[in-house]
Design an enzyme around this catalytic site. Sequence first.
Site, PDB file in Angstrom:
ATOM      1  N   HIS A  12     -36.161   9.368  29.395  1.00  0.00           N
ATOM      2  CA  HIS A  12     -35.934   7.983  29.816  1.00  0.00           C
ATOM      3  C   HIS A  12     -36.776   7.042  28.964  1.00  0.00           C
ATOM      4  O   HIS A  12     -37.871   7.396  28.531  1.00  0.00           O
ATOM      5  CB  HIS A  12     -36.326   7.794  31.280  1.00  0.00           C
ATOM      6  CG  HIS A  12     -35.641   8.757  32.199  1.00  0.00           C
ATOM      7  ND1 HIS A  12     -34.282   8.765  32.387  1.00  0.00           N
ATOM      8  CD2 HIS A  12     -36.131   9.753  32.966  1.00  0.00           C
ATOM      9  CE1 HIS A  12     -33.965   9.724  33.238  1.00  0.00           C
ATOM     10  NE2 HIS A  12     -35.061  10.348  33.601  1.00  0.00           N
ATOM     11  N   GLU A  39     -40.596   8.597  36.644  1.00  0.00           N
ATOM     12  CA  GLU A  39     -40.166   9.289  37.854  1.00  0.00           C
ATOM     13  C   GLU A  39     -41.133  10.408  38.166  1.00  0.00           C
ATOM     14  O   GLU A  39     -41.951  10.792  37.315  1.00  0.00           O
ATOM     15  CB  GLU A  39     -38.746   9.849  37.674  1.00  0.00           C
ATOM     16  CG  GLU A  39     -38.641  10.962  36.649  1.00  0.00           C
ATOM     17  CD  GLU A  39     -37.179  11.342  36.340  1.00  0.00           C
ATOM     18  OE1 GLU A  39     -36.299  10.468  36.406  1.00  0.00           O
ATOM     19  OE2 GLU A  39     -36.944  12.519  36.023  1.00  0.00           O
ATOM     20  N   HIS A  83     -37.371  16.196  29.618  1.00  0.00           N
ATOM     21  CA  HIS A  83     -37.409  16.953  30.882  1.00  0.00           C
ATOM     22  C   HIS A  83     -36.026  17.388  31.315  1.00  0.00           C
ATOM     23  O   HIS A  83     -35.019  16.841  30.883  1.00  0.00           O
ATOM     24  CB  HIS A  83     -38.057  16.113  31.979  1.00  0.00           C
ATOM     25  CG  HIS A  83     -37.313  14.853  32.312  1.00  0.00           C
ATOM     26  ND1 HIS A  83     -37.447  13.712  31.570  1.00  0.00           N
ATOM     27  CD2 HIS A  83     -36.432  14.564  33.280  1.00  0.00           C
ATOM     28  CE1 HIS A  83     -36.685  12.773  32.088  1.00  0.00           C
ATOM     29  NE2 HIS A  83     -36.040  13.254  33.134  1.00  0.00           N
ATOM     30  N   ARG A 140     -29.307  11.482  27.280  1.00  0.00           N
ATOM     31  CA  ARG A 140     -29.027  12.909  27.316  1.00  0.00           C
ATOM     32  C   ARG A 140     -29.187  13.469  25.909  1.00  0.00           C
ATOM     33  O   ARG A 140     -28.528  13.008  24.974  1.00  0.00           O
ATOM     34  CB  ARG A 140     -27.597  13.094  27.826  1.00  0.00           C
ATOM     35  CG  ARG A 140     -27.349  14.375  28.529  1.00  0.00           C
ATOM     36  CD  ARG A 140     -25.927  14.405  29.098  1.00  0.00           C
ATOM     37  NE  ARG A 140     -25.813  13.757  30.392  1.00  0.00           N
ATOM     38  CZ  ARG A 140     -24.819  12.931  30.736  1.00  0.00           C
ATOM     39  NH1 ARG A 140     -23.855  12.644  29.897  1.00  0.00           N
ATOM     40  NH2 ARG A 140     -24.793  12.401  31.932  1.00  0.00           N
TER      41      ARG A 140
HETATM   42 ZN    ZN Z   1     -35.056  12.108  34.649  1.00  0.00          ZN
END
Ligand code: ZN
Length: 309
Positions: free
Chosen positions: A95, A113, A170, A190
């Site tokens: 991200h 996150e 991740h 992605r």
């Molecule tokens: Zn994520």
Amino acid sequence: MDLLFLEPVFKQMIWGGNKLKSFGYDIPGENTGECWAISAHPNGDCIVKNGEYKGISLSTLWNEHKELFGNVSGDRFPLLIKIIDAADDLSIQVHPDDTYASINENGSLGKTECWYIVDCDENATIVIGHNAKNSDEVADMINNGKWSEFIREIPIKKGDFFQINPGCLHAIKGGTVILETQQNSDITYRVYDYDRLQNGKKRELHVKQSIEVIKAPFKEDNECKPVISDLGSCIITHFITCKYYSVEKLEINGPICFDMEDPFMNVSIIEGEGSINNIPLKKGDHFIIPANYGEYTLDGNMELIRSYI
Ligand code: ZN
């Protein structure tokens, strides 16, 4: 004053499963990957289930009743709480931070996150970080598909907690149920999707953006040192306080009283049952304690995750 109990929004995903049923949810299918449990994001805006604001979305409440959230500034509710059931592996992803997202993603927030492992299979793993020495090596490994060399995979167990900062490669791997607390953003780049097909096509990759935002070399996070306080009828595990949120687990075994001192508090019941000020609670319930709610007593035998800013 009412607590704000929210109606979750469910998302079908190619990697999703059916374990969210164990939270008491009537899930829409056998590939339900995500429960957006406390969310004001336009891709899944939760509706209040009870009380004075019944039927109103969290985004509307944020815009029209800032007093419920301690009048904190900001043009959107800052957090998003999800439960994720990964029956299969999620894509390897990254991200952006707030700066990159605001420039490249129409003013969106970046995404920091964190994951609490609610449950996982024996020998389950996740991907956090990579083995490239620098950005050139990141680009080389991605462009040439050197995935086994590139990806850093580590073992996990129930109760583990991980902070995922922007720029950290991740992936949640299959056989894992997690509660995710994140910034209110839906921007994911992605990197690699195992060449899987969805409706006969590969899902879109974001290789250029990924290479721009992945931090190299990977450095293990050390902000995240759980601190445990045993209060008798409640054990509090404080996982993290970062720029965007604080996250804690409470294991309740009998009554314990708290005073509401934060602008608002997100609460998710992840195990057992009990009550808050005599209002029944069970696994799968999610609610927000509004500002100025005052004292609240939690009772019963249950585990919950709470977050606040
Ligand atoms: Zn994520």
